[in-house]
Design a protein around this motif. Sequence first.
Motif, mmCIF file in Angstrom:
data_model
loop_
_atom_site.group_PDB
_atom_site.id
_atom_site.type_symbol
_atom_site.label_atom_id
_atom_site.label_comp_id
_atom_site.label_asym_id
_atom_site.label_seq_id
_atom_site.Cartn_x
_atom_site.Cartn_y
_atom_site.Cartn_z
ATOM 1 N N GLU A 60 8.506 -55.046 46.692
ATOM 2 C CA GLU A 60 8.601 -53.756 45.993
ATOM 3 C C GLU A 60 7.424 -53.547 45.052
ATOM 4 O O GLU A 60 6.899 -52.441 44.950
ATOM 5 N N ARG A 61 6.999 -54.598 44.341
ATOM 6 C CA ARG A 61 5.834 -54.469 43.453
ATOM 7 C C ARG A 61 4.579 -54.152 44.267
ATOM 8 O O ARG A 61 3.776 -53.318 43.876
ATOM 9 N N CYS A 84 3.612 -54.639 52.730
ATOM 10 C CA CYS A 84 2.503 -54.381 51.796
ATOM 11 C C CYS A 84 1.912 -55.654 51.214
ATOM 12 O O CYS A 84 1.392 -55.648 50.100
ATOM 13 N N TRP A 85 1.985 -56.748 51.948
ATOM 14 C CA TRP A 85 1.463 -58.004 51.447
ATOM 15 C C TRP A 85 -0.039 -57.935 51.269
ATOM 16 O O TRP A 85 -0.615 -58.651 50.450
ATOM 17 N N LEU A 86 -0.676 -57.072 52.024
ATOM 18 C CA LEU A 86 -2.119 -56.890 51.943
ATOM 19 C C LEU A 86 -2.373 -55.393 52.000
ATOM 20 O O LEU A 86 -1.816 -54.707 52.860
ATOM 21 N N GLY A 134 -1.765 -58.538 44.570
ATOM 22 C CA GLY A 134 -0.850 -59.590 44.158
ATOM 23 C C GLY A 134 0.346 -59.062 43.384
ATOM 24 O O GLY A 134 0.205 -58.235 42.486
ATOM 25 N N SER A 135 1.517 -59.543 43.741
ATOM 26 C CA SER A 135 2.733 -59.113 43.046
ATOM 27 C C SER A 135 2.776 -59.656 41.623
ATOM 28 O O SER A 135 3.578 -59.204 40.814
ATOM 29 N N SER A 136 1.899 -60.584 41.292
ATOM 30 C CA SER A 136 1.859 -61.104 39.922
ATOM 31 C C SER A 136 0.932 -60.296 39.023
ATOM 32 O O SER A 136 0.854 -60.561 37.825
#
Length: 181
Positions: free
Chosen positions: A57-58, A88-90, A155-157
């Motif tokens: 989601e992020r 959406c990983w990339l 990145g989700s972070s």
Amino acid sequence: VHRKGAIPANKGEAGIIPGSMGTESFHVGGRGNNLALCSSSHGAGRAQLQRLDARIERRRALRERYAKLFAGVEGVRILGVDDPGANCWLTAIVVDPSLAGWRADALSTALASQNIESRPIWKPMHLQPVFASADALVNGAAEQLFRNGLTLPTGSSLNDVARSRVLDAIADFLNGVGAGR
């Protein structure tokens, strides 16, 4: 293909992720996640799977912000933006320099000048020295993606400050290009 200490996690496949000595094991059902090579590591996978939906989601929210930023830019498209099921990983853009008036590597250079990392989508295998003598079926598509594609920070972070910094840097670049810089 499974990593050491990993179990198969094909969609619907039952598995057991063993805990450390003295801890419980987990009975799981595979999700068929291609990003994880349809496997789950016995340690890190437990923690990551618990947070996977939130991370996606992020990343999806960031891709949507990228889509809004590039919406009015002719010659730029975001790969996979129309796929509602994308993880959406990339997030990667492809730039048509003849329409956009700039090249993907120019944006990459502008981001790098602000200590923001971006990368070409990938370097085609047949252009890598180790595969130089290997047979290859080449039609120019891979070279074009390598030349005109760029992966953006996803990145989700990334916290809100970092996301804003990246988006502002891209907006500044796009405004500079439009102003004839």
